[in-house]
Design an enzyme around this catalytic site. Sequence first.
Site, short mmCIF file in Angstrom:
data_model
loop_
_atom_site.label_atom_id
_atom_site.label_comp_id
_atom_site.label_asym_id
_atom_site.label_seq_id
_atom_site.Cartn_x
_atom_site.Cartn_y
_atom_site.Cartn_z
N LYS A 177 -94.15 -31.52 -18.22
CA LYS A 177 -93.14 -31.40 -17.17
C LYS A 177 -92.19 -30.26 -17.51
O LYS A 177 -91.93 -30.02 -18.69
CB LYS A 177 -92.37 -32.72 -17.02
CG LYS A 177 -93.22 -33.94 -16.75
CD LYS A 177 -93.85 -33.91 -15.37
CE LYS A 177 -94.65 -35.19 -15.11
NZ LYS A 177 -95.29 -35.19 -13.78
N HIS A 295 -108.13 -36.32 -12.02
CA HIS A 295 -106.84 -36.65 -11.40
C HIS A 295 -107.11 -36.97 -9.93
O HIS A 295 -107.74 -36.19 -9.23
CB HIS A 295 -105.87 -35.48 -11.52
CG HIS A 295 -104.46 -35.82 -11.15
ND1 HIS A 295 -104.11 -36.21 -9.87
CD2 HIS A 295 -103.32 -35.85 -11.88
CE1 HIS A 295 -102.81 -36.45 -9.84
NE2 HIS A 295 -102.31 -36.24 -11.04
#
Length: 486
Positions: A177, A295
């Site tokens: 992140k 994902h």
Amino acid sequence: MDTKTTEIKGKERYKAGVLKYAQMGYWDGDYVPKDTDVLALFRITPQEGVDPVEAAAAVAGESSTATWTVVWTDRLTACDSYRAKAYRVEPVPGTPGQYFCYVAYDLILFEEGSIANLTASIIGNVFSFKPLKAARLEDMRFPVAYVKTYKGPPTGIVGERERLDKFGKPLLGATTKPKLGLSGKNYGRVVYEGLKGGLDFMKDDENINSQPFMHWRDRFLYVMEAVNLASAQTGEVKGHYLNITAGTMEEMYRRAEFAKSLGSVIVMVDLIIGYTAIQSISEWCRQNDMILHMHRAGHGTYTRQKNHGISFRVIAKWLRLAGVDHLHCGTAVGKLEGDPLTVQGYYNVCREPFNTVDLPRGIFFEQDWADLRKVMPVASGGIHAGQMHQLLSLFGDDVVLQFGGGTIGHPMGIQAGATANRVALEAMVLARNEGRNIDVEGPEILRAAAKWCKPLEAALDTWGNITFNYTSTDTSDFVPTASVAM
């Protein structure tokens, strides 16, 4: 040849016009499914005035051989075999106007080893059909003969654990992140800190590919430098899911080859690349001894609503056939949609060699996976160290627990965040193995461990009371019976 006689016989066998789907043979209430049939369960919402049986027959017809009118070329095929058959319709409990319809498809209707062909039939046309307000594919069953036409995961859970030399507990990971905006060098720094602190994996997020702020090649180079350094310093096998998703298969292969050349053990793709691309990159991973992380980017657009779309348990089954090693399956306790029992059903589809009927978890059919390798589920999205007892209790050992914000947002830094998660996991696994009730004693166990680990103490102080208590939109509907207990 007597032309007149031929014409008469033709008229006897064929009459132009429109017939109801049930009249054309797409409904058979007495049909007993064969072991070799592909079975599908749809949740349908017929328009007002449309008979549920006719609606079910229409689903069977439009997902197999039918069109809107009788066609004479039906007589050139083995219609009775090729027609799908709706064989059971029942009201959805507690939901007026909705029905479960069960449809059987002869195995001959499908190309071997092709999810693209399977989905073209099952979901290709019926979801736009006017007589239905809405339709949802709830579950499927594949016969062993069909499962055997797929190669499945290239590595599997057992192979991955052997490669990592890590057993008896969940694997730990984190998503780098922020998702977007970091330079390659800073991105690699985040990866190093997380792995050095105790995580097994770091990962790219779904939308980090090759943008102006960070070219994919730069990311791969800095990331693998971080992986190798952390591995050398900790003595553990480490990895990073390098996202090779791109605009063409040629570019995806190019990125995969570069990842392999740098020594990566795992690559990642997004669900949105499509099933043909997924099966193609799975085959590449099998040939090159790589783990494939999936994902599920985009799935919520068609899996979340109960009345229309596709249940994620079906997507999970398709992806196990298609051949992925990791699959995001939800957390139940995090920020993303997921009823606990329903999410456990997704995990069971990924990990069990044989699925039994389990209505509370949304599994309507038995499924023999015919020794197809198991998929490692991934729990990711809004989870933190304070939930470790819940995660371990819900999902057991064969899962990757990914703490993105719960690692990188730690007040003492990224490495401390990773250490907090590692200590929380080790403490909880030890307590469980000692026979303690982690469901009840979990918070106490974590606080006791935090006395000896300042990073864990800081994590619990920061996030210990954070929960995402929203009502799930996708829960299992079934009639409770003596044999179906919660």
